[in-house]
Each structure stands twice: as C-alpha cells, then as structure tokens.
Design a protein around this motif. Structure first.
Motif, PDB file in Angstrom:
ATOM      1  N   ARG A  31       0.801  -1.144   0.018  1.00 38.92           N
ATOM      2  CA  ARG A  31      -0.019   0.181  -0.009  1.00 38.92           C
ATOM      3  C   ARG A  31       1.006   1.067   0.036  1.00 38.92           C
ATOM      4  N   THR A  32       2.151   1.217   0.788  1.00 42.07           N
ATOM      5  CA  THR A  32       2.778   2.452   0.646  1.00 42.07           C
ATOM      6  C   THR A  32       4.029   2.367  -0.135  1.00 42.07           C
ATOM      7  N   GLY A  57       3.926   3.672  -2.975  1.00 36.36           N
ATOM      8  CA  GLY A  57       4.100   5.117  -3.618  1.00 36.36           C
ATOM      9  C   GLY A  57       4.971   6.119  -3.043  1.00 36.36           C
ATOM     10  N   ASN A  58       5.226   5.922  -1.681  1.00 34.81           N
ATOM     11  CA  ASN A  58       5.905   6.840  -0.981  1.00 34.81           C
ATOM     12  C   ASN A  58       7.240   6.118  -0.147  1.00 34.81           C
ATOM     13  N   PRO A  59       8.291   5.944  -0.882  1.00 33.87           N
ATOM     14  CA  PRO A  59       9.435   5.534  -0.388  1.00 33.87           C
ATOM     15  C   PRO A  59       9.753   5.385   0.976  1.00 33.87           C
ATOM     16  N   SER A  60       9.813   6.665   1.493  1.00 37.32           N
ATOM     17  CA  SER A  60      10.078   7.238   2.900  1.00 37.32           C
ATOM     18  C   SER A  60       9.263   6.444   3.824  1.00 37.32           C
ATOM     19  N   ILE A  61       7.824   6.580   3.615  1.00 40.05           N
ATOM     20  CA  ILE A  61       7.067   5.755   4.537  1.00 40.05           C
ATOM     21  C   ILE A  61       7.018   4.191   4.482  1.00 40.05           C
ATOM     22  N   GLN A  62       7.245   3.697   3.093  1.00 42.40           N
ATOM     23  CA  GLN A  62       7.333   2.430   2.885  1.00 42.40           C
ATOM     24  C   GLN A  62       8.694   1.899   3.789  1.00 42.40           C
ATOM     25  N   ALA A  63       9.822   2.712   3.650  1.00 41.06           N
ATOM     26  CA  ALA A  63      10.980   2.175   4.685  1.00 41.06           C
ATOM     27  C   ALA A  63      10.763   2.147   6.160  1.00 41.06           C
ATOM     28  N   VAL A  64       9.999   3.137   6.657  1.00 38.69           N
ATOM     29  CA  VAL A  64       9.434   2.812   8.101  1.00 38.69           C
ATOM     30  C   VAL A  64       8.447   1.424   8.214  1.00 38.69           C
ATOM     31  N   CYS A  65       7.668   1.294   7.150  1.00 36.25           N
ATOM     32  CA  CYS A  65       6.617  -0.029   7.276  1.00 36.25           C
ATOM     33  C   CYS A  65       7.585  -1.071   7.382  1.00 36.25           C
ATOM     34  N   LYS A  66       8.661  -1.210   6.333  1.00 33.63           N
ATOM     35  CA  LYS A  66       9.468  -2.377   6.204  1.00 33.63           C
ATOM     36  C   LYS A  66      10.235  -2.584   7.298  1.00 33.63           C
ATOM     37  N   ARG A  67      10.738  -1.304   8.101  1.00 35.11           N
ATOM     38  CA  ARG A  67      11.405  -1.742   9.396  1.00 35.11           C
ATOM     39  C   ARG A  67      10.477  -2.281  10.409  1.00 35.11           C
ATOM     40  N   THR A  68       9.332  -1.955  10.497  1.00 36.98           N
ATOM     41  CA  THR A  68       8.333  -2.495  11.572  1.00 36.98           C
ATOM     42  C   THR A  68       7.913  -3.731  11.091  1.00 36.98           C
ATOM     43  N   PHE A  69       7.669  -4.117  10.036  1.00 32.40           N
ATOM     44  CA  PHE A  69       7.440  -5.615   9.540  1.00 32.40           C
ATOM     45  C   PHE A  69       8.668  -6.315   9.729  1.00 32.40           C
TER      46      PHE A  69
END
Length: 537
Positions: free
Chosen positions: A99-100, A102-114
């Motif tokens: 879902r994220t 489209g926004n690499p900076s937010i996706q990076a935070v998401c991946k770290r949480t994952f």
C-alpha cells in the motif's frame, strides 16, 4: 570520598486479561495490551540485557515482574495467542508494504516495522516463549535483581484498616515469587508506591529487607532524613526504605520531557486509527473497536489533525536513525544531570555514599515513548562510560542498623502523590464493593478454617476473584478511559463471582460445572490456599 551510584528500578504490571474461544476475538483490542508489551517492552528489554552483557558493559538493573504478568507470560494459551498475533502483524505488514509503495520514505518505516515483528517471532520461538526464564538467566548472572510485589496491583492505603487483606496480598506476592524463581526476595515493591504507616510491619514480618517509597513519603517523614533522598534510611523495625528520585519522571514524561521530542515516533498516528476498516483486515472489521496495530510512520512533528494531509512531507516521516541519535543525546543529558546531582550531594556529605533511585513504569514508558527501552540501554552505556556505577537496592543496604531511622508519610506515585486517579468521580464506586468483599473473605477464612475438597476449591477461587477485584488497574482504566467498558465489566464479573462463592458456601450448594469452568478460565495462583486471609493473631 564516598561512592556515587545510580539505581534503576523498572516496574512492569499487567491486569489478568486472558480470553479463549469467541471471547478472544471479542476482546482482541484489550488482549493486545499484553501482546504490545511483549513486542515493545519485554523482548526489547531482553535484547538490551543481551547486548549490554555481550559488549561487557558494567551495569545493574532491578525489575518488578508482577505475579499476574509472570503467570500470563508463562501461560501456553497466551504464548500461542501471541504467536498468532505476530503472524497477523506480519501478514498485515505485507499488505502495508504494498500500500505504501508510492511513498518510499513511509514504505521504509513500514518495512522496518515489518522486519521487527519477524525478528520478534524468531526470538520468541527460539526461547520457546519462556520470557520469564530468560529474565531469570540474567538474574543468575548477577546483572538483574528481582523485586517482589503484591499478588495483584492493590493500592494498599485503601485497605490500611484490614491487616488480613494486606498480609494476604503480601503473602500471595511472595509465594508467587517463590513459585517462579525458587527463593525468597530481599525487596518488596508497594503497588503505585502506596505507603501508609504500619505496612512496614507486615513486610518485615514476611522477611523483607527493603522497600521503595515515593519522594514525598520519604521527605515528609516526621523525622527529617538528614541525607535527603541520597541515602537509604530505615523504619523502626529495621526495614530499609529508599526514596525515589523526584526529578526523573519530569525529565522523562514531563511537559518538556524526553518522550515528547519531535524526533520520536508518533504512536497516536497509528494506521489502526486512520485507515478505512476494509484495509485493516484481519485485525479490525467494520463496526468493531479500533486500536493501534503497531504500524505508525510519522514523528511527533505531526501534532494536529489539521496537519494530517501533509503527513507525507519529509519532516513528518519518522526516521529511526534520527530518533536513535536523539536517544543518545537524551541519555547523555540524563546521566549528566544525575552526576551533577550526586556531585552536589557528595559535596555536602563527603564521607558517605550517595545514590539516586530512578523508578520507571514500563507501561507508561511504552505508551508514551516507542524508543524508551533504546534510551534506557544508552543510559546504562553512558553511565558505565562516565564512571557512574549502576547498582541494585540490595547492594546499598549494608548494615541497616547504621542507617538513620525515619517515620515516612502517606503517599504514592499516582498523579500528585495521593492516588487521586484511583478514587475519582469515574471509579470511586468500585472501592466499596472491593472492601465489602474483602471483609467477607476474612470472615469466610475464619468460618471455614480447615476445609478440603470442593469447599476448599470454592474458597480458593473466591480468593482469586477477590484479588482481581482489589487490583487498582481497573480503576485506572476507567479513570483514563482506556477500554473503560471492559474494565467495568471485568471488575463487576469478579465481584459477582466472589459473591456467588460467598452465597454457595452460605447455602452449602455449588455448581461444580461453574466452578470448574471458572478455574479453567483463571489459571493463576495454582498454589492458592484461602487460609492466607486468616487472622494472624
């Protein structure tokens, strides 16, 4: 010159929230409190201890792991539920990464949480869910000291005229400690640091050597402590008491405290609160209670709902590297502040050892500061690097009869120091029911002094339900409006179940099916003996 020492006491509490079957789904939001704590406090804390030990850092830490918390952490059902909860977190994370995109900076935070949830699962499976055992291993190495506490999180001053109730709670806490760790503790933690005159006699009667008081209880003593909070003192019966540092709470949680720094993660902007319900599967379905899912991508510069539309801006996106650096800065500030305080104290009393006792509520830390455990690790590292020795309370006692004798004042660590939140307009109705049930339990223990079989099981169940009702956690949940409907339901359920026990003993009839079902649902205090409520004289 005397020694300068820093003492850290981390207090970890938990209400007995355990549901199975359909109730597990119904109360998923409330059950997540414990699961969040495992992933955000207890596993990070164990990793912290491992990292410090591996790096050869000289440190000591004291922990209060309550009987309810230890019981739940060791419960096979809870362990299976936590793994299932992690699987859902991981599955949800996969969807969030897409879902994220489209926004690499937010996706990076998401991946770290994952990745963090995946790491939690690996850690948990590696230790087979035995977190209490993992903590005990550090205790055996002399790095951690455990401090006992009451059977449940009772606020003792509310029952100061019921010695049997206080004795029963203390005895239940010590027996729980022994069942988990195999011996008797040296120190005893008063829930909410609630002190009243006379509790020291109960603690000493059970062999305790020290306790910790709020700074107001300590400093407002009828006999002024000559060294202030910088040295332990003793009661008339030689029970040693420490006064906690009054500045630390303000430095960490105050209006300008570390936890509010804009670099840290904004837990209030969790996706569980802001995404459409159809995007929150399998956790939250339309029409059910929303709760935090652990995936939040913004820092605390986003403080107003009107700014939510700009949440994708770079300055608002959480950056772990920036947060970690800020943790280092705040750790240095904290250690420097304690060093300065200790240096000033030592200048006034140069021939004596001085110490500062810092107490931290683990739940408060987790709820307000995602990076709190990381900060604590950096504090312990900074203290060691600065030559400031960290120690446990036990090591500072020495000969208790050489300590100044004082007469502490009533107080607690709640709110302004007098536990206002536990007796507010929202929850004050609870106390009269809990006190009446307590009176009845003392009466039952006197009327049935030597029961066995079914009646003994019934009486033991009554004790468990009473102790649940006596816990201050339900009152705090009501006052803070944190799942207040659930807290009210659970409190009333415990009072009703205790009343059913009381009535069954009075009428000499009992439903064995009801008794067995409730025993199965509340698998705590397996050693319970209702006679702990008998009068001691």
């Amino acid at each position: 010159m005397g020694n300068k020492r820093l003492v850290f006491v981390l207090n970890a509490t938990q209400e007995y929230i355990r549901h199975t079957g359909e109730d597990a789904e119904k109360y998923a939001a409330v059950s997540s409190y414990l699961f969040d704590a495992i992933s955000e406090t207890y596993i990070p804390l164990l990793r912290m201890l491992s990292n410090l030990e591996k790096d050869g850092v000289n440190f000591k830490l004291s922990l209060v792991l309550t009987p309810v918390l230890c019981t739940l952490l060791d419960d096979k059902v809870i362990q299976e539920q936590y793994l299932s909860w992690l699987d859902k977190k991981i599955e949800f994370g996969k969807k969030e990464i897409q879902r994220t995109a489209g926004n690499p900076s937010i996706q990076a935070v998401c991946k770290r949480t994952f990745e963090q949830y995946q790491s939690d699962k690996d850690f948990y499976e590696e230790c087979k869910g035995r977190l209490v055992k993992k903590f005990y291993e550090f205790r055996k190495k002399g790095l951690v000291e455990f401090i006992a506490t009451c059977g449940t999180d009772i606020f003792m001053p509310f029952y100061n005229d019921m010695e049997e109730v206080m004795s029963a709670q203390v005895e239940a806490g010590i027996l729980s400690y022994r069942s988990f760790f195999g011996d008797v503790p040296d120190g005893f933690w008063l829930p909410e640091l609630g002190y009243y005159e006379g509790v020291e006699k109960i603690l000493k009667a059970y062999g305790m050597n020290y306790t910790i008081l709020d700074s107001r209880s300590f400093l407002f003593s009828k006999i002024e402590p000559k060294n202030g909070l910088f040295s332990p003192a003793r009661f008339t019966n030689a029970l040693v008491c420490f006064g906690r540092d009054y500045d630390s709470d303000t430095e960490i949680f105050g209006e300008d405290g570390y936890c509010h720094d804009v670099a840290y993660k904004n837990l209030a902007r969790d996706v569980g609160f802001i995404l459409e319900p159809e995007k929150l599967d399998p956790f939250i379905t339309k029409g059910t209670v929303r709760y935090a899912l652990g995936y939040s991508y913004w820092n605390k510069t986003l403080i107003d709902e009107s700014e939510a539309g700009n949440a994708d801006d770079g300055e608002n996106v959480y950056d772990f590297a920036v947060a970690e650096k800020r943790c280092e800065e705040h750790a240095k500030q904290f250690v420097q502040a304690k060093l300065e305080k200790l240096n000033k104290a030592q200048a006034l009393i140069p021939d004596e050892d001085v110490s500062v006792v810092v107490t931290i509520d683990a739940n408060r830390l987790r709820e307000n500061w995602n990076e709190g455990i990381l900060w604590l690790e950096k504090v312990l590292r900074e203290a060691a690097a600065s030559g400031l020795e960290t120690e446990t309370p036990k090591a500072l006692i020495g000969n208790p009869f050489k300590l100044q004798r004082i007469a502490p004042y009533y107080g607690s660590a709640c709110n302004a120091g007098y536990a206002e939140e536990l007796l507010s307009s929202k929850n004050n109705w609870m106390l009269r029911y809990a006190r009446k049930a307590s009176e009845r339990m003392v009466d039952l223990a006197e009327r049935f002094p030597s029961e066995t079989g079914l009646k003994a099981r019934l009486l033991n169940l009554g004790v468990k339900e009473l102790m649940f009702a006596e816990s201050s956690g339900w009152a705090k949940m009501l006052d803070g409006e944190k799942s207040p409907e659930y807290a009210e339901m659970r409190f009333k359920q415990s009072i009703n179940d205790f009343t059913a026990v009381f009535d069954a003993l009075g009428s000499n009839t009992v439903s064995t099916e009801w008794l067995t079902n409730l025993e199965s649902a509340h698998q705590i205090f397996p050693w319970m003996n209702y006679r702990i409520f008998c009068r001691k004289h």
